[in-house]
Design a protein around this motif. Structure first.
Motif, PDB file in Angstrom:
ATOM      1  N   GLY A   1      32.971  74.811  -3.460  1.00  0.00           N
ATOM      2  CA  GLY A   1      32.621  76.198  -3.099  1.00  0.00           C
ATOM      3  C   GLY A   1      33.685  76.796  -2.193  1.00  0.00           C
TER       4      GLY A   1
ATOM      5  N   GLN B   1      27.333  67.357 -16.032  1.00  0.00           N
ATOM      6  CA  GLN B   1      26.807  66.602 -14.883  1.00  0.00           C
ATOM      7  C   GLN B   1      26.712  65.114 -15.254  1.00  0.00           C
ATOM      8  OE1 GLN B   1      23.107  68.638 -14.173  1.00  0.00           O
ATOM      9  NE2 GLN B   1      24.143  70.522 -13.542  1.00  0.00           N
TER      10      GLN B   1
ATOM     11  N   PRO C   1      32.225  76.434 -12.788  1.00  0.00           N
ATOM     12  CA  PRO C   1      31.079  76.875 -13.598  1.00  0.00           C
ATOM     13  C   PRO C   1      30.633  75.803 -14.597  1.00  0.00           C
ATOM     14  CG  PRO C   1      32.781  78.576 -13.520  1.00  0.00           C
ATOM     15  CD  PRO C   1      33.367  77.357 -12.864  1.00  0.00           C
TER      16      PRO C   1
ATOM     17  N   GLY D   1      25.247  76.245  -3.305  1.00  0.00           N
ATOM     18  CA  GLY D   1      25.514  75.908  -4.704  1.00  0.00           C
ATOM     19  C   GLY D   1      25.929  74.455  -4.849  1.00  0.00           C
TER      20      GLY D   1
ATOM     21  N   GLY E   1      28.440  74.492   0.260  1.00  0.00           N
ATOM     22  CA  GLY E   1      27.322  75.395   0.537  1.00  0.00           C
ATOM     23  C   GLY E   1      26.138  75.150  -0.386  1.00  0.00           C
TER      24      GLY E   1
ATOM     25  N   GLY F   1      24.670  70.911  -7.179  1.00  0.00           N
ATOM     26  CA  GLY F   1      25.476  69.966  -7.956  1.00  0.00           C
ATOM     27  C   GLY F   1      25.225  68.540  -7.491  1.00  0.00           C
TER      28      GLY F   1
HETATM   29  P1  ADP Z   1      28.791  77.200  -2.282  1.00  0.00           P
HETATM   30  O1  ADP Z   1      28.595  75.745  -2.453  1.00  0.00           O
HETATM   31  O2  ADP Z   1      29.770  77.549  -1.210  1.00  0.00           O
HETATM   32  O3  ADP Z   1      27.477  77.947  -2.178  1.00  0.00           O
HETATM   33  P2  ADP Z   1      28.959  78.029  -5.053  1.00  0.00           P
HETATM   34  O4  ADP Z   1      27.614  78.656  -5.079  1.00  0.00           O
HETATM   35  O5  ADP Z   1      30.071  78.764  -5.733  1.00  0.00           O
HETATM   36  O6  ADP Z   1      29.505  77.758  -3.591  1.00  0.00           O
HETATM   37  O7  ADP Z   1      28.826  76.562  -5.678  1.00  0.00           O
HETATM   38  C1  ADP Z   1      29.940  75.705  -5.740  1.00  0.00           C
HETATM   39  C2  ADP Z   1      29.906  74.906  -6.986  1.00  0.00           C
HETATM   40  O8  ADP Z   1      28.739  74.054  -6.993  1.00  0.00           O
HETATM   41  C3  ADP Z   1      29.772  75.705  -8.275  1.00  0.00           C
HETATM   42  O9  ADP Z   1      30.991  76.244  -8.690  1.00  0.00           O
HETATM   43  C4  ADP Z   1      29.279  74.630  -9.237  1.00  0.00           C
HETATM   44  O10 ADP Z   1      30.326  73.779  -9.615  1.00  0.00           O
HETATM   45  C5  ADP Z   1      28.328  73.855  -8.339  1.00  0.00           C
HETATM   46  N1  ADP Z   1      26.948  74.362  -8.522  1.00  0.00           N
HETATM   47  C6  ADP Z   1      26.410  75.486  -8.008  1.00  0.00           C
HETATM   48  N2  ADP Z   1      25.130  75.645  -8.410  1.00  0.00           N
HETATM   49  C7  ADP Z   1      24.857  74.595  -9.229  1.00  0.00           C
HETATM   50  C8  ADP Z   1      23.714  74.189  -9.977  1.00  0.00           C
HETATM   51  N3  ADP Z   1      22.580  74.899  -9.996  1.00  0.00           N
HETATM   52  N4  ADP Z   1      23.797  73.041 -10.696  1.00  0.00           N
HETATM   53  C9  ADP Z   1      24.934  72.309 -10.696  1.00  0.00           C
HETATM   54  N5  ADP Z   1      26.043  72.645 -10.024  1.00  0.00           N
HETATM   55  C10 ADP Z   1      26.022  73.770  -9.293  1.00  0.00           C
END
Ligand code: ADP
Ligand code: F6P
Length: 331
Positions: free
Chosen positions: A10, A82, A74, A104, A102, A108
């Motif tokens: 992120g 995964q 993405p 998101g 963060g 993951g």
């Molecule tokens: P942050 O972690 O800072 O909130 P993001 O929301 O962009 O940033 O999430 C970072 C990365 O985590 C994403 O680009 C993706 O690879 C992974 N990710 C986010 N949401 C999901 C999810 N629902 N399932 C699996 N991987 C995810």
């Protein structure tokens, strides 16, 4: 566990390197091999791995960004990818994973956990919008960057008798705006958590100018309004000279504050210990000054509470002091 890995994912945040250093050194201390995965989940899928040693942790503690690099990936939303990620980790003999990122990134990590890979996540984002922790790594540094910028902007706005709009980051959260706003004595703080009316803001600004205030500071969270559009609208509506600054990435880089460096150091070490202790699938956060290890499922149930009391206080100390209308019902 004899071999674990670490990745950052992120948006980068100052203090991530302090956390990585702490992960490397604590793993070494506990006789566990540590593999660095570059570019978050993208690097995982591309097997962009490197064995890390104590030496790799040298000289990074006060560096901004992340030495492991980060990415938004993405492709990792996709279940097949995964599964591929989990397979790759197993093939490399990696028994556990520390994710620094963060909201998101936690998703993951949780997905990998459900596929049999023990993971723990350290909250790292300037937005401070994550459940299960009082503060995220990077937030304090970002707030300090905003405060420094606003003090400069106030000088020039004051010299020209201008009002100043400063748009700050935070995605859907107003925490950077609120914390920076109260710290620098902003007259107005616009956040997504509290609805506001442009018209009321315009009337209040006109009132303030009539009372002799020549430079008001308006901190606008990116999730509340578009700073540039708001500035144009206010200029047209009020005829007041307004300068607008979109602070952008200046908030995300730079040397971490002592607070973020300490937070990263504490959480990094705690994450490794939690993994090795078998407290897996957990968010490693802080609660009232204490390390808090919370299963993802529990953390997801918690709602990050917006500091309404602080917001109200900021209003009282700011423009609401001289504006009965907004003092009663807000902007
Ligand atoms: P942050 O972690 O800072 O909130 P993001 O929301 O962009 O940033 O999430 C970072 C990365 O985590 C994403 O680009 C993706 O690879 C992974 N990710 C986010 N949401 C999901 C999810 N629902 N399932 C699996 N991987 C995810
Ligand atoms: O999540 C951190 C953050 O800096 C947000 O405040 C901002 O909205 C976003 O990342 C910007 O993301 P990017 O680096 O992808 O432009």
């Amino acid at each position: 566990m004899k071999k674990i890995a670490v990745l950052t994912s992120g948006g980068d945040a100052p203090g991530m390197n302090a956390a990585i250093r702490s992960v490397i050194r604590m793993a070494g201390f506990l006789h566990c091999e540590i593999v660095g995965i570059h570019r978050g989940y993208s690097g995982l899928l591309e097997e962009d791995f490197r064995l890390l040693t104590n030496r790799d942790a040298g000289g990074i503690v006060l560096r901004g960004g992340t030495m492991l690099k980060t990415a938004r990936c993405p492709a990792f939303f996709d279940e097949d990818n995964q599964k591929k990620g989990a397979r790759i980790l197993k093939n490399h003999g990696i028994e556990g994973l520390v994710v620094i990122g963060g909201d998101g990134s936690v998703q993951g990590a949780a997905a990998l956990s459900s596929l049999g890979i023990p993971t723990v996540t350290i909250p790292g984002t300037i937005d401070n919008d994550m459940h299960g922790t009082d503060e995220t790594i990077g937030h304090d540094t970002a707030v300090n960057a905003v405060v420094g910028a606003v003090s400069r902007i106030r000088d020039t706005a004051s010299a020209h008798d201008r009002a100043a709009i400063i748009e700050v980051m935070g995605r859907f959260a107003g925490n950077i705006a609120l914390d920076a706003g109260i710290a620098c004595g902003a007259e107005y703080i616009l956040v997504p958590e509290v609805p506001f009316s442009r018209e009321k803001l315009a009337r209040s600004l006109i009132g303030q100018m009539k009372e002799g205030r020549t430079n008001s500071i308006i901190i606008c969270a990116e999730g509340a309004d578009d700073g540039r559009a708001l500035g144009d609208w206010l200029k047209e509506r009020t005829n007041i000279d307004i300068c607008t600054t979109i602070l952008g990435f200046i908030q995300r880089g730079g040397r971490p504050s002592a607070r973020d460096s300490i937070l990263g150091s504490l959480l990094g070490a705690a994450a490794v210990k939690a993994l090795l202790d078998g407290q897996i699938t957990s968010l490693i956060g802080m609660n009232k000054g204490e390390i808090r290890i919370l299963p993802y499922s529990e953390a997801a149930k918690e709602k990050k509470i917006f500091k309404k009391g602080l917001y109200t206080l900021a209003g009282i100390l700011g423009a609401a002091q001289e504006d009965e209308d907004i003092a009663e019902s807000g902007l």
